[in-house]
Write a protein that holds these residues in place. Structure first.
Motif, PDB file in Angstrom:
ATOM      1  N   GLN A  81       2.672   5.779   8.500  1.00  0.00           N
ATOM      2  CA  GLN A  81       2.654   4.664   7.575  1.00  0.00           C
ATOM      3  C   GLN A  81       1.259   4.518   6.968  1.00  0.00           C
ATOM      4  O   GLN A  81       0.258   4.814   7.602  1.00  0.00           O
ATOM      5  CB  GLN A  81       3.078   3.365   8.257  1.00  0.00           C
ATOM      6  N   ALA A  82       1.244   4.089   5.728  1.00  0.00           N
ATOM      7  CA  ALA A  82      -0.017   3.989   5.002  1.00  0.00           C
ATOM      8  C   ALA A  82      -0.022   2.720   4.173  1.00  0.00           C
ATOM      9  O   ALA A  82       1.025   2.179   3.795  1.00  0.00           O
ATOM     10  CB  ALA A  82      -0.214   5.206   4.101  1.00  0.00           C
ATOM     11  N   VAL A  83      -1.219   2.250   3.901  1.00  0.00           N
ATOM     12  CA  VAL A  83      -1.384   1.123   2.989  1.00  0.00           C
ATOM     13  C   VAL A  83      -2.417   1.517   1.946  1.00  0.00           C
ATOM     14  O   VAL A  83      -3.433   2.135   2.259  1.00  0.00           O
ATOM     15  CB  VAL A  83      -1.821  -0.168   3.724  1.00  0.00           C
ATOM     16  N   MET A  84      -2.108   1.220   0.708  1.00  0.00           N
ATOM     17  CA  MET A  84      -3.026   1.511  -0.379  1.00  0.00           C
ATOM     18  C   MET A  84      -3.484   0.201  -1.008  1.00  0.00           C
ATOM     19  O   MET A  84      -2.667  -0.621  -1.415  1.00  0.00           O
ATOM     20  CB  MET A  84      -2.379   2.378  -1.448  1.00  0.00           C
ATOM     21  N   PHE A  85      -4.781   0.027  -1.060  1.00  0.00           N
ATOM     22  CA  PHE A  85      -5.361  -1.134  -1.724  1.00  0.00           C
ATOM     23  C   PHE A  85      -5.695  -0.745  -3.163  1.00  0.00           C
ATOM     24  O   PHE A  85      -6.499   0.162  -3.398  1.00  0.00           O
ATOM     25  CB  PHE A  85      -6.635  -1.584  -1.002  1.00  0.00           C
ATOM     26  N   CYS A  86      -5.048  -1.410  -4.082  1.00  0.00           N
ATOM     27  CA  CYS A  86      -5.324  -1.199  -5.513  1.00  0.00           C
ATOM     28  C   CYS A  86      -6.305  -2.286  -5.951  1.00  0.00           C
ATOM     29  O   CYS A  86      -5.945  -3.469  -6.011  1.00  0.00           O
ATOM     30  CB  CYS A  86      -4.048  -1.288  -6.331  1.00  0.00           C
ATOM     31  N   LEU A 111       2.895   7.076  -6.066  1.00  0.00           N
ATOM     32  CA  LEU A 111       3.911   8.119  -5.953  1.00  0.00           C
ATOM     33  C   LEU A 111       3.447   9.234  -5.009  1.00  0.00           C
ATOM     34  O   LEU A 111       4.231   9.790  -4.247  1.00  0.00           O
ATOM     35  CB  LEU A 111       4.225   8.695  -7.338  1.00  0.00           C
ATOM     36  N   PHE A 112       2.183   9.527  -5.062  1.00  0.00           N
ATOM     37  CA  PHE A 112       1.604  10.548  -4.185  1.00  0.00           C
ATOM     38  C   PHE A 112       1.723  10.129  -2.715  1.00  0.00           C
ATOM     39  O   PHE A 112       2.155  10.910  -1.863  1.00  0.00           O
ATOM     40  CB  PHE A 112       0.145  10.764  -4.581  1.00  0.00           C
ATOM     41  N   LEU A 113       1.342   8.898  -2.398  1.00  0.00           N
ATOM     42  CA  LEU A 113       1.406   8.432  -1.015  1.00  0.00           C
ATOM     43  C   LEU A 113       2.846   8.301  -0.534  1.00  0.00           C
ATOM     44  O   LEU A 113       3.149   8.575   0.626  1.00  0.00           O
ATOM     45  CB  LEU A 113       0.688   7.085  -0.889  1.00  0.00           C
ATOM     46  N   GLU A 114       3.726   7.875  -1.407  1.00  0.00           N
ATOM     47  CA  GLU A 114       5.129   7.716  -1.024  1.00  0.00           C
ATOM     48  C   GLU A 114       5.734   9.061  -0.608  1.00  0.00           C
ATOM     49  O   GLU A 114       6.612   9.122   0.254  1.00  0.00           O
ATOM     50  CB  GLU A 114       5.922   7.118  -2.190  1.00  0.00           C
ATOM     51  N   GLU A 118       6.307   7.955   5.384  1.00  0.00           N
ATOM     52  CA  GLU A 118       7.613   7.300   5.423  1.00  0.00           C
ATOM     53  C   GLU A 118       7.525   5.854   4.951  1.00  0.00           C
ATOM     54  O   GLU A 118       8.462   5.316   4.381  1.00  0.00           O
ATOM     55  CB  GLU A 118       8.156   7.344   6.849  1.00  0.00           C
ATOM     56  N   LYS A 119       6.406   5.230   5.239  1.00  0.00           N
ATOM     57  CA  LYS A 119       6.247   3.824   4.858  1.00  0.00           C
ATOM     58  C   LYS A 119       4.919   3.645   4.136  1.00  0.00           C
ATOM     59  O   LYS A 119       3.872   4.008   4.653  1.00  0.00           O
ATOM     60  CB  LYS A 119       6.276   2.928   6.102  1.00  0.00           C
ATOM     61  N   VAL A 120       4.970   3.115   2.931  1.00  0.00           N
ATOM     62  CA  VAL A 120       3.768   2.857   2.148  1.00  0.00           C
ATOM     63  C   VAL A 120       3.777   1.398   1.705  1.00  0.00           C
ATOM     64  O   VAL A 120       4.755   0.931   1.120  1.00  0.00           O
ATOM     65  CB  VAL A 120       3.689   3.764   0.899  1.00  0.00           C
ATOM     66  N   GLU A 121       2.710   0.703   2.015  1.00  0.00           N
ATOM     67  CA  GLU A 121       2.567  -0.665   1.526  1.00  0.00           C
ATOM     68  C   GLU A 121       1.441  -0.695   0.505  1.00  0.00           C
ATOM     69  O   GLU A 121       0.449   0.016   0.624  1.00  0.00           O
ATOM     70  CB  GLU A 121       2.256  -1.624   2.673  1.00  0.00           C
ATOM     71  N   LEU A 122       1.614  -1.537  -0.490  1.00  0.00           N
ATOM     72  CA  LEU A 122       0.592  -1.711  -1.512  1.00  0.00           C
ATOM     73  C   LEU A 122       0.012  -3.109  -1.410  1.00  0.00           C
ATOM     74  O   LEU A 122       0.749  -4.091  -1.231  1.00  0.00           O
ATOM     75  CB  LEU A 122       1.167  -1.502  -2.915  1.00  0.00           C
TER      76      LEU A 122
END
Length: 259
Positions: A81-86, A111-114, A118-122
């Protein structure tokens, strides 16, 4: 070394006792009258003395039992799982075209992280002189603007990580888009925040500066961060929309090559 020395004393002591006894026995045998002397016993004792001397010499000075390692090294913990801070600069110097380019870059990164997790939060963060976590709709469509204090956004990202995203359980990414304009003396604060607090927690930090002009103080301070974290901090300049994908490939070429 102290433990090795003690170990050698303990291991050699019984062998030395046996050696001393063999030497005494040999000397006693050799002092006997030639008629009573036992040649076979003398040969046997000399062989035993030689064997014991070899055993003493064979006791290692440093053995694997003595080794101690006190240096700690970080071991990566796999996570799906990952979280991306925009993080987007919405100050007055950011034109609508600048913001559109930033939004398209964030979409490509999502789209790259997804694809890789399996799990991506923004987490969407907008800032001018102050930073706020906002919804996706507000991030992309709000017209709020103002001056520029970039450190407000970095402080907010750090607080959100501490509160919601334990480092051992999440892969943490930050993508920051700005035109590089910043309040006087705030850029060095941003540098210190990144080096001392944020970067030790992050998998990757991508900074894109959207401007056709020369770099300003924020870019120059971020160059110090690149030197400290060359594998995990990268920055590129975007002049126009056509630069978005080439810049993205440059920033994430290592992971793209593994796709």
């Amino acid at each position: 070394m102290r433990e090795a020395y003690a170990r050698r004393i303990a291991m050699r002591a019984p062998i030395k006792r046996a050696l001393r006894e063999a030497i005494d026995a040999l000397e006693a045998e050799e002092r006997k009258d030639p008629v009573l002397r036992n040649p076979a016993r003398i040969v046997e004792l000399k062989a035993e003395i030689e064997r014991l001397e070899k055993r003493i010499a064979g006791v290692p000075f440093i053995d694997t039992y003595d080794l101690r390692y006190h240096q700690l090294s970080a071991q990566p913990q796999p996570s799906n799982q990952a979280v991306m801070f925009c993080v987007m600069d919405v100050s007055g110097s950011m034109t609508q075209n600048h913001k559109d380019i930033a939004k398209r870059f964030f979409l490509l990164l999502y789209l790259f992280l997804e694809k890789h997790y399996e799990k991506v939060e923004l987490v969407f963060v907008r800032h001018h002189t102050a930073a706020r976590e906002v919804s996706e709709e507000e991030f992309f469509y709000s017209r709020e603007t103002g001056g520029t204090i970039v450190s407000s956004a970095l402080n907010l990202v750090n607080k959100i990580i501490e509160k919601r995203y334990p480092v051992g359980q999440w892969n943490l990414y930050v993508a920051q888009a700005s035109d590089g304009d910043n309040w006087d003396d705030d850029s060095n604060i941003c540098r210190d925040l990144l080096i001392k607090q944020l970067m030790p927690q992050l998998q990757y930090y991508a900074y894109v500066e959207i401007t056709p002009h020369d770099h300003q103080s924020l870019w120059h301070e971020y160059e110090s961060v690149v030197k400290e974290f060359p594998e995990r901090f990268a920055m590129r300049q975007i002049v126009e929309a056509g630069d978005i994908y080439p810049v993205f490939r440059e920033l994430f070429k290592r992971r793209l090559s593994q796709s």
